[in-house]
Write a protein that holds these residues in place. Structure first.
Motif, PDB file in Angstrom:
ATOM      1  N   ASP A 293      57.226 -74.964 -51.039  1.00 15.54           N
ATOM      2  CA  ASP A 293      57.333 -74.275 -49.752  1.00 15.54           C
ATOM      3  C   ASP A 293      56.647 -72.912 -49.751  1.00 15.54           C
ATOM      4  O   ASP A 293      55.942 -72.574 -48.802  1.00 15.54           O
ATOM      5  N   ALA A 294      56.824 -72.142 -50.794  1.00 12.77           N
ATOM      6  CA  ALA A 294      56.264 -70.785 -50.813  1.00 12.77           C
ATOM      7  C   ALA A 294      54.737 -70.803 -50.774  1.00 12.77           C
ATOM      8  O   ALA A 294      54.128 -70.037 -50.025  1.00 12.77           O
TER       9      ALA A 294
ATOM     10  N   PHE B 277      49.581 -70.374 -47.838  1.00 12.15           N
ATOM     11  CA  PHE B 277      48.322 -70.982 -47.405  1.00 12.15           C
ATOM     12  C   PHE B 277      48.270 -71.084 -45.884  1.00 12.15           C
ATOM     13  O   PHE B 277      47.244 -70.765 -45.265  1.00 12.15           O
ATOM     14  N   ALA B 278      49.366 -71.511 -45.262  1.00 11.23           N
ATOM     15  CA  ALA B 278      49.405 -71.657 -43.797  1.00 11.23           C
ATOM     16  C   ALA B 278      49.135 -70.315 -43.122  1.00 11.23           C
ATOM     17  O   ALA B 278      48.343 -70.229 -42.166  1.00 11.23           O
ATOM     18  N   GLU B 279      49.780 -69.273 -43.607  1.00 12.32           N
ATOM     19  CA  GLU B 279      49.578 -67.943 -43.034  1.00 12.32           C
ATOM     20  C   GLU B 279      48.137 -67.464 -43.241  1.00 12.32           C
ATOM     21  O   GLU B 279      47.530 -66.870 -42.346  1.00 12.32           O
TER      22      GLU B 279
ATOM     23  N   VAL C 122      51.023 -72.629 -37.807  1.00 15.67           N
ATOM     24  CA  VAL C 122      51.715 -72.427 -39.086  1.00 15.67           C
ATOM     25  C   VAL C 122      52.838 -73.446 -39.235  1.00 15.67           C
ATOM     26  O   VAL C 122      52.989 -74.080 -40.292  1.00 15.67           O
ATOM     27  N   GLU C 123      53.628 -73.614 -38.205  1.00 15.78           N
ATOM     28  CA  GLU C 123      54.738 -74.579 -38.260  1.00 15.78           C
ATOM     29  C   GLU C 123      54.225 -75.999 -38.463  1.00 15.78           C
ATOM     30  O   GLU C 123      54.825 -76.782 -39.209  1.00 15.78           O
ATOM     31  N   ALA C 124      53.117 -76.349 -37.838  1.00 20.09           N
ATOM     32  CA  ALA C 124      52.538 -77.685 -38.009  1.00 20.09           C
ATOM     33  C   ALA C 124      52.094 -77.902 -39.458  1.00 20.09           C
ATOM     34  O   ALA C 124      52.267 -79.005 -40.007  1.00 20.09           O
ATOM     35  N   ILE C 125      51.532 -76.878 -40.074  1.00 21.16           N
ATOM     36  CA  ILE C 125      51.132 -76.987 -41.481  1.00 21.16           C
ATOM     37  C   ILE C 125      52.369 -77.173 -42.354  1.00 21.16           C
ATOM     38  O   ILE C 125      52.391 -78.031 -43.243  1.00 21.16           O
ATOM     39  N   ARG C 126      53.396 -76.393 -42.117  1.00 24.28           N
ATOM     40  CA  ARG C 126      54.634 -76.535 -42.901  1.00 24.28           C
ATOM     41  C   ARG C 126      55.207 -77.944 -42.757  1.00 24.28           C
ATOM     42  O   ARG C 126      55.608 -78.562 -43.746  1.00 24.28           O
ATOM     43  N   ASP C 127      55.269 -78.436 -41.531  1.00 22.67           N
ATOM     44  CA  ASP C 127      55.806 -79.774 -41.286  1.00 22.67           C
ATOM     45  C   ASP C 127      55.006 -80.847 -42.012  1.00 22.67           C
ATOM     46  O   ASP C 127      55.560 -81.842 -42.479  1.00 22.67           O
TER      47      ASP C 127
ATOM     48  N   ILE D 247      54.923 -86.198 -36.354  1.00 18.12           N
ATOM     49  CA  ILE D 247      54.635 -84.782 -36.182  1.00 18.12           C
ATOM     50  C   ILE D 247      53.167 -84.622 -35.774  1.00 18.12           C
ATOM     51  O   ILE D 247      52.353 -85.531 -35.994  1.00 18.12           O
ATOM     52  N   PRO D 248      52.800 -83.493 -35.193  1.00 17.73           N
ATOM     53  CA  PRO D 248      51.393 -83.298 -34.824  1.00 17.73           C
ATOM     54  C   PRO D 248      50.424 -83.536 -35.981  1.00 17.73           C
ATOM     55  O   PRO D 248      49.369 -84.141 -35.801  1.00 17.73           O
ATOM     56  N   GLY D 249      50.779 -83.082 -37.175  1.00 14.82           N
ATOM     57  CA  GLY D 249      49.894 -83.231 -38.323  1.00 14.82           C
ATOM     58  C   GLY D 249      49.588 -84.664 -38.707  1.00 14.82           C
ATOM     59  O   GLY D 249      48.584 -84.931 -39.374  1.00 14.82           O
ATOM     60  N   ASP D 250      50.423 -85.602 -38.279  1.00 20.07           N
ATOM     61  CA  ASP D 250      50.128 -87.005 -38.561  1.00 20.07           C
ATOM     62  C   ASP D 250      48.804 -87.429 -37.937  1.00 20.07           C
ATOM     63  O   ASP D 250      48.189 -88.399 -38.372  1.00 20.07           O
TER      64      ASP D 250
END
Length: 178
Positions: A91-92, A97-99, A153-158, A167-170
Motif C-alpha cells: 500500500d505505501a 507511486f500514485a501520488e 489516485v483512488e483508481a490507482i489504489r483500487d 472498478i475503473p482500472g479494470d
C-alpha cells in the motif's frame, strides 16, 4: 479474496513493469519506465519528475525485498503473482507511486489532469490507447476533459486491491475496455 479481475490486473502490471520485455523484473526496468514516463511530459517540473523516479526506485526496493524468493535480484512472474496483491506489503509504495504519477500529470498544480497529459503518461507506461480512453472516461472527467487528481489516485489504489472488481482500472485490461 482475490478476484479474477485482480489476477488479470496483476498479469498486466507485470508485463508493463517488465519494460525491457525479458520476462523478469529488474532495477533497469524501473529506470527505463521512469525515463519513458518523464519523456512523455517533459514540461512537468523537475521536482515532480524526481518524485516519480524516486517512487519507482522505492517500488523496486519493496518488490525485491518482499518477493525475491530465490535471492537472484530479479522478480519472476511466479514470484510477482504469488504475493503482489498483499495490501499490507505494498500500500505505501502504491500510494507513493500514485501520488507521484498523478502529480506529474497535474501540470498546472490545480489538482486536475487533462486528457492529453493522462494519455501521454499512460501510453508511456505501456497501456493501450483504447483502454486508456476507457479509463479516463470511467473516471468521470470534469470541466471539459479533466480528471481530478484525487479521483485518479483512488483508481490507482483500487487497481492494486485484490478484493476489488468492476472498478475503473479494470478497463486497462485489454479484454475489458468499453
Amino acid at each position: 479474496m482475490t478476484t479474477f479481475a485482480a489476477n488479470d490486473r496483476v498479469g498486466l502490471v507485470f508485463s508493463l513493469f517488465d519494460a525491457d520485455g525479458n520476462g523478469v523484473l529488474e532495477p533497469a526496468d524501473f529506470d527505463l519506465m521512469g525515463r519513458r514516463i518523464i519523456a512523455a511530459l517533459p514540461q512537468a517540473d523537475a521536482a515532480a519528475q524526481e518524485r516519480l523516479i524516486a517512487s519507482l526506485g522505492r517500488y523496486w526496493q519493496v518488490l525485491v525485498h518482499e518477493l525475491d524468493v530465490d535471492g537472484d535480484g530479479r522478480i519472476s512472474p511466479e514470484e510477482f503473482t504469488a504475493v503482489v496483491l498483499d495490501p499490507k506489503r505494498f500500500d505505501a509504495v502504491v500510494d507513493e507511486f500514485a501520488e507521484a504519477l498523478t502529480g506529474l500529470g497535474d501540470l498546472n498544480g490545480d489538482q486536475l489532469v487533462a486528457r492529453p497529459d493522462f494519455v501521454a503518461l499512460m501510453t508511456a507506461i505501456g497501456f493501450e490507447l483504447p483502454n486508456i480512453h476507457a479509463l479516463f472516461d470511467a473516471l468521470d472527467p470534469v470541466d471539459g476533459d479533466l480528471v481530478p487528481v484525487p479521483v485518479w489516485v483512488e483508481a490507482i489504489r483500487d487497481y492494486y486491491q485484490p478484493d476489488k472488481a468492476d472498478i475503473p482500472g479494470d478497463r486497462l485490461v485489454p479484454a475489458v475496455a468499453r
